[in-house]
Design a protein around this motif. Structure first.
Motif, PDB file in Angstrom:
ATOM      1  N   ARG A 184      67.891  95.277  14.391  1.00 29.21           N
ATOM      2  CA  ARG A 184      67.583  93.860  14.171  1.00 29.21           C
ATOM      3  C   ARG A 184      67.812  93.143  15.497  1.00 29.21           C
ATOM      4  N   VAL A 185      66.734  92.754  16.153  1.00 28.49           N
ATOM      5  CA  VAL A 185      66.802  92.127  17.473  1.00 28.49           C
ATOM      6  C   VAL A 185      66.791  90.612  17.285  1.00 28.49           C
ATOM      7  N   VAL A 186      67.827  89.944  17.809  1.00 26.24           N
ATOM      8  CA  VAL A 186      68.007  88.514  17.596  1.00 26.24           C
ATOM      9  C   VAL A 186      67.943  87.788  18.930  1.00 26.24           C
ATOM     10  N   CYS A 187      67.211  86.673  18.955  1.00 23.89           N
ATOM     11  CA  CYS A 187      67.181  85.779  20.108  1.00 23.89           C
ATOM     12  C   CYS A 187      67.777  84.454  19.648  1.00 23.89           C
ATOM     13  N   ASP A 188      68.997  84.153  20.109  1.00 27.89           N
ATOM     14  CA  ASP A 188      69.688  82.925  19.752  1.00 27.89           C
ATOM     15  C   ASP A 188      69.786  82.067  21.005  1.00 27.89           C
ATOM     16  N   ALA A 189      68.932  81.058  21.113  1.00 31.20           N
ATOM     17  CA  ALA A 189      68.835  80.247  22.324  1.00 31.20           C
ATOM     18  C   ALA A 189      69.873  79.139  22.386  1.00 31.20           C
ATOM     19  N   ARG A 190      70.661  78.958  21.335  1.00 32.07           N
ATOM     20  CA  ARG A 190      71.690  77.911  21.353  1.00 32.07           C
ATOM     21  C   ARG A 190      72.749  78.277  22.384  1.00 32.07           C
ATOM     22  N   GLY A 191      73.044  77.358  23.273  1.00 35.72           N
ATOM     23  CA  GLY A 191      74.097  77.582  24.257  1.00 35.72           C
ATOM     24  C   GLY A 191      73.647  78.239  25.552  1.00 35.72           C
ATOM     25  N   VAL A 192      72.354  78.494  25.724  1.00 36.55           N
ATOM     26  CA  VAL A 192      71.864  79.042  26.988  1.00 36.55           C
ATOM     27  C   VAL A 192      70.921  78.036  27.624  1.00 36.55           C
ATOM     28  N   ALA A 193      70.808  78.102  28.936  1.00 31.81           N
ATOM     29  CA  ALA A 193      69.950  77.170  29.668  1.00 31.81           C
ATOM     30  C   ALA A 193      68.480  77.507  29.432  1.00 31.81           C
ATOM     31  N   ALA A 194      67.630  76.506  29.599  1.00 31.90           N
ATOM     32  CA  ALA A 194      66.189  76.734  29.475  1.00 31.90           C
ATOM     33  C   ALA A 194      65.710  77.612  30.625  1.00 31.90           C
ATOM     34  N   GLY A 195      64.660  78.398  30.373  1.00 33.11           N
ATOM     35  CA  GLY A 195      64.096  79.268  31.396  1.00 33.11           C
ATOM     36  C   GLY A 195      63.573  80.559  30.800  1.00 33.11           C
ATOM     37  N   ASP A 196      63.122  81.453  31.672  1.00 38.10           N
ATOM     38  CA  ASP A 196      62.611  82.755  31.235  1.00 38.10           C
ATOM     39  C   ASP A 196      63.754  83.752  31.228  1.00 38.10           C
ATOM     40  N   TYR A 197      63.873  84.529  30.143  1.00 33.65           N
ATOM     41  CA  TYR A 197      64.933  85.523  30.022  1.00 33.65           C
ATOM     42  C   TYR A 197      64.312  86.888  29.773  1.00 33.65           C
ATOM     43  N   VAL A 198      64.841  87.868  30.467  1.00 32.20           N
ATOM     44  CA  VAL A 198      64.450  89.260  30.263  1.00 32.20           C
ATOM     45  C   VAL A 198      65.740  90.057  30.152  1.00 32.20           C
ATOM     46  N   GLY A 199      65.812  90.915  29.159  1.00 25.60           N
ATOM     47  CA  GLY A 199      66.994  91.744  28.975  1.00 25.60           C
ATOM     48  C   GLY A 199      66.581  93.103  28.481  1.00 25.60           C
ATOM     49  N   GLU A 200      67.550  94.001  28.417  1.00 28.06           N
ATOM     50  CA  GLU A 200      67.257  95.316  27.854  1.00 28.06           C
ATOM     51  C   GLU A 200      68.473  95.850  27.119  1.00 28.06           C
TER      52      GLU A 200
END
Length: 168
Positions: free
Chosen positions: A96-112
Motif C-alpha cells: 500500500r503506497v501512500v503519498c501524504d503531502a501534509r507537512g512537506v514543502a511544495a515541489g516535485d518529489y521522487v523517492g524509491e
C-alpha cells in the motif's frame, strides 16, 4: 545435498507448468515479480487527504519466500505499508503506497522503496508533484485542482485494499 522436501501443491504445480521453479542452467529462477515498478501520484494538494496507490509483489516461484522493504526517505511524502511474513507460491503480497503531502514543502518529489527478497532486489520508484493549497478564481471562490489522473485534493482515497489479504 538438498535436504528440503519439495512443496507439491496446486499453486506449485501451476508455477512449474508455467516455467516457474528451477532453471536447468543455473539451478535458480526468479521467485518474485513486482507490478508496477513505478507509482506516480500526479499533482497532490498539500492540504488534501493522503492518496493511496497499490503495488503487488507476486511469488512466481515454487518455494515459500520472504521479503523485506526499505522505506523511502522520511523527509518526503511517501511511505509503503505492508504485512510482513512469508509469501506462498502463486500468491502475492499487497504493498500500500501512500503519498501524504501534509507537512512537506511544495515541489516535485521522487523517492524509491527497495524490496529485497532472498534472490532479487526490486526498486519501486515513486513520484509526485506537491502543490500548495488551492487557487482562487476570479469570483473569489477557492478552486481545488485535481491530479492528472483525476485524483487529488481530497475525496475518497480508499482503494479497498486490506493489508491482511492475499491475492491469488
Amino acid at each position: 545435498g538438498n535436504a528440503r522436501r519439495p512443496v507439491r501443491t496446486t499453486s506449485t504445480a501451476l508455477a512449474s507448468h508455467r516455467g516457474g521453479g528451477r532453471d536447468p542452467r543455473d539451478g535458480l529462477k526468479d521467485a518474485f515479480e513486482l507490478s508496477p515498478a513505478h507509482v506516480h501520484f500526479g499533482v497532490v494538494e498539500r492540504d488534501g487527504m493522503p492518496i493511496v496507490r497499490g503495488a503487488v509483489l507476486t511469488n512466481v516461484g515454487v518455494d515459500v519466500q520472504r521479503f523485506s522493504l526499505r522505506q523511502p526517505e522520511s523527509s518526503g511524502p511517501f511511505r509503503v505499508e505492508f504485512k510482513p511474513g512469508m509469501v506462498s507460491p502463486g500468491l502475492a503480497a499487497k504493498l500500500r503506497v501512500v503519498c501524504d503531502a501534509r507537512g512537506v514543502a511544495a515541489g516535485d518529489y521522487v523517492g524509491e522503496a527497495i524490496v529485497t527478497t532472498e534472490r532479487q532486489v526490486f526498486v519501486l520508484s515513486l513520484s509526485a508533484r506537491i502543490k500548495g493549497g488551492g487557487s482562487i478564481d476570479d469570483s473569489g471562490t477557492l478552486v481545488r485542482t485535481r491530479g492528472v489522473d483525476g485524483v487529488g485534493g481530497g475525496g475518497d482515497t480508499s482503494d479497498g485494499m486490506r493489508l491482511d489479504e492475499t491475492v491469488s
